[in-house]
Design an enzyme around this catalytic site. Sequence first.
Site, short mmCIF file in Angstrom:
data_model
loop_
_atom_site.label_atom_id
_atom_site.label_comp_id
_atom_site.label_asym_id
_atom_site.label_seq_id
_atom_site.Cartn_x
_atom_site.Cartn_y
_atom_site.Cartn_z
CG ASN A 1 35.48 -64.76 27.60
OD1 ASN A 1 35.87 -65.06 26.48
ND2 ASN A 1 36.25 -64.87 28.66
CG HIS B 1 38.74 -61.95 23.64
ND1 HIS B 1 38.03 -61.48 24.71
CD2 HIS B 1 38.68 -63.31 23.74
CE1 HIS B 1 37.58 -62.49 25.44
NE2 HIS B 1 37.97 -63.61 24.87
CG HIS C 1 40.21 -71.13 23.80
ND1 HIS C 1 39.26 -70.24 23.38
CD2 HIS C 1 40.66 -70.65 24.98
CE1 HIS C 1 39.12 -69.28 24.27
NE2 HIS C 1 39.97 -69.50 25.25
CG HIS D 1 37.70 -67.45 31.05
ND1 HIS D 1 38.01 -66.86 32.25
CD2 HIS D 1 38.41 -66.78 30.11
CE1 HIS D 1 38.86 -65.86 32.04
NE2 HIS D 1 39.13 -65.79 30.75
FE LIG Z 1 37.80 -65.63 25.59
FE LIG Z 2 40.26 -67.83 26.56
#
Ligand SMILES: [Fe+2]
Ligand SMILES: [Fe+2]
Lengths: 252, 252, 252, 252
Positions: free
Chosen positions: A40, A175, A148, A68
């Site tokens: 990110n 997060h 992840h 991402h």
């Molecule tokens: Fe992330």
């Molecule tokens: Fe992620």
Amino acid sequence: MKVIFIGDIVGSPGRDIVEEHLPLIIEKYNPDLIVANGENAAGGKGLTPKIADELFELGIEIITMGNHVWDKKELYPMLESDLRIVRPANYPDAAPGKGYTTVKIDGKNLLIINVSGLVYLDNLNCPFKAVEEILNNVTYDYAIVDMHGEATSEKLAMGWFLDGKVSAVLGTHTHVQTADHRVLKEGTLYITDVGMTGPYDGIIGVEKEVVIDKFISKMPARFTVLTDRPYQLNAVFLDLNEKIITPIRIVE
Amino acid sequence: MKVIFIGDIVGSPGRDIVEEHLPLIIEKYNPDLIVANGENAAGGKGLTPKIADELFELGIEIITMGNHVWDKKELYPMLESDLRIVRPANYPDAAPGKGYTTVKIDGKNLLIINVSGLVYLDNLNCPFKAVEEILNNVTYDYAIVDMHGEATSEKLAMGWFLDGKVSAVLGTHTHVQTADHRVLKEGTLYITDVGMTGPYDGIIGVEKEVVIDKFISKMPARFTVLTDRPYQLNAVFLDLNEKIITPIRIVE
Amino acid sequence: MKVIFIGDIVGSPGRDIVEEHLPLIIEKYNPDLIVANGENAAGGKGLTPKIADELFELGIEIITMGNHVWDKKELYPMLESDLRIVRPANYPDAAPGKGYTTVKIDGKNLLIINVSGLVYLDNLNCPFKAVEEILNNVTYDYAIVDMHGEATSEKLAMGWFLDGKVSAVLGTHTHVQTADHRVLKEGTLYITDVGMTGPYDGIIGVEKEVVIDKFISKMPARFTVLTDRPYQLNAVFLDLNEKIITPIRIVE
Amino acid sequence: MKVIFIGDIVGSPGRDIVEEHLPLIIEKYNPDLIVANGENAAGGKGLTPKIADELFELGIEIITMGNHVWDKKELYPMLESDLRIVRPANYPDAAPGKGYTTVKIDGKNLLIINVSGLVYLDNLNCPFKAVEEILNNVTYDYAIVDMHGEATSEKLAMGWFLDGKVSAVLGTHTHVQTADHRVLKEGTLYITDVGMTGPYDGIIGVEKEVVIDKFISKMPARFTVLTDRPYQLNAVFLDLNEKIITPIRIVE
Ligand SMILES: [Fe+2]
Ligand SMILES: [Fe+2]
Ligand SMILES: [Fe+2]
Ligand SMILES: [Fe+2]
Ligand SMILES: [Fe+2]
Ligand SMILES: [Fe+2]
Ligand SMILES: [Fe+2]
Ligand SMILES: [Fe+2]
């Protein structure tokens, strides 16, 4: 073998707080290697070569990714060419980039693997099999897996699955740092999520008003990284020989 | 006004460690009220009247629920009749039970709400609207919201949405305590997940081998609550007047 | 080479209408082979050896499965031993059973593959790669693929992906026949869903009141196969040489 | 009362084939009203005022929408102001637009409702309750419900739920016409999906190569409406008095 692993760096606030605090962290923990999840780092969505280079200049030596990874097309060639960036290993073979890298430190091979959970995320190849295959084919003295994933059950399953086979299994993606860092029974260091690095008063890094409004209105919205202070840095310090995992959580 | 909130109690290991440690916690924190999430108290799946009574005898005064609320049919009449058990408020009106309860302590009304997130969970009514409606229609001096949800974004959104309107927003469901307990800007106490209370070496309470095997084989499996020691107790202590939230995390 | 493919047989109503109408269908179309999807043949949920044998006695020669393949444990040994039953090919290798079978008819090899879509279904191996691998490793003159999937996009993608490489791609799983049977550009016969075989006035085979109530109440419910008449039989007739696909749709 | 309902119009191919064939359809069926689902009319994604006006000029009198309703921001004011466009009724009240409209024909009120399923789609308000509320509050002689949904079970449930209360329940969204048009027991006309109107050789309207590649590579892709001929038009003719539903399926 000492490692700092920094959780998902979100936008310029994430990069700023790394710049401010990484020197102090290095001074305190004297790590052999600094790894960060960078999925990110570019405005909340993916990574660009320019921002990857910025992270390397800040002292980060290996960047892991996540869902991402494909957000910025300009990253694809760098995923192929730059051994310091790893994307989830369980994407199909044809995808650009690779799912692991090795670093030689004091004559020892440190293997870093990135893998994505499947629960509530994309239908990729089996993450358990993907990691197993890498471990069977790469020579390593130490291995750190960035798992992840969304579901706590899947990350815990990866931790226990790899217990005794790798040095550490570190969750990323939600997060929010979890309070469950521990040494598993066979010695693998584990935490369900390292947490994020970026704005503190948003919603997983994003301006909160838009997110709340989206949940209530059910209408699409464009999210923006919150740039107001304070910022937070979430990381873990790992001593792979002494079997120590210490959470780092800075809000400033 | 001081409250202990205990995260998802899983099976007999969860009830055992509550029995062992709750007296010490009471001694230390001197709470006015003890609340626990009981959605997994009956063998990991739901709650029965018998086990609800067991929890009450242990000193728990209010039980909140979650997506497992309907697992045991014998609970349905008790959901209707017993004001000490609340299920997610955003089920349709026709569902048995109610989504909030109030307790009078020293002349003050303490409102306890249970609500379910929608992200990666069932398509219920809007949790934000459901809580808002309760707050608009019930007289309260203090309010605690058990936000039972999967996604960190949705729980953080609920926290910020209710900041200044309720005393505390406490996440449950992921079974892993988060390290982000804090006081939000307008004074609401917040944590993304309180964590679970039960076995420590399983996967969110369940024997790990079966879960790992299921993730790899993609075949259905019957999960069993792990009964081996050690056990863990995850909770938070809340001082609603002093605006203090303190995580409690016991492994033994 | 002429084939009848019967869509998901649901419970005893499905078996009954096959028994009543298959002789007439055989008389009319004179097929070389009769295939049926049997994933719901046992009370709507999976298949048992006893009911598999019943289907074979009715004249069905090959049974394909779907996401319900693991519903009845007693089927697992038969999945291994009986070459006439195939389950989705994209389960992990360790799963019981196999994803394809071949039948020799008039000196020609007819390959039958079962594969599951991933969209809105389980996270299995890539169905496209799984079919490709079978086609690369098995000698065949004709091939029929039962693509068991939810999303029209994924089934159409499989059709076009295999166009010219297999004789037919037939969708199953939604229990509603689609009106889009056609010959694709390179000659592959295609239909997005063959539809189900069983009760006509239920909801995909199940008593409708319970399903409606579940959608409204959001509470769990136990579904029962509707046994009231009329019943429906949905199938397709395929002429693999002449490139003809003819839908069969009987309600009685 | 006779109505033509045209399934999801996709891009300029969809508009073109409507232009070519609608005059012939009108001549043949002599409808009192022409309705079309327009959620993909603007390049496959949503609707713009300009394209809405184009559809009106082609003879379409009412446009229903679906999950793509918010794709084009410039449509929002028109959703509010133009009574001829309806979006799913089960969005929260604050969303722009409305979920139903009425048309007076020969002194009779024809009510047209658009509603979205929840299964595999967004977490909106309960579609069953939303339709029920409209039916309870609006005076109508005839009612047609466009049930925009993915799962066959949910659309069939809506059909049976409304059987005898509305004139027709017509599914949209999967872009593939189903072969199950029928009159339900209490007289409601029903089809699980009307199908799409646009390119014929793509994947639900989109160029097939990109979709196949996305399913295999698991990487994001930008979809483009296929503009090659042939095109397809999928619709149903409804005679609400005579209880007739006739599928229309043109490929050219
Ligand atoms: Fe992330
Ligand atoms: Fe992620
Ligand atoms: Fe739980
Ligand atoms: Fe839960
Ligand atoms: Fe089925
Ligand atoms: Fe199925
Ligand atoms: Fe559409
Ligand atoms: Fe749609």
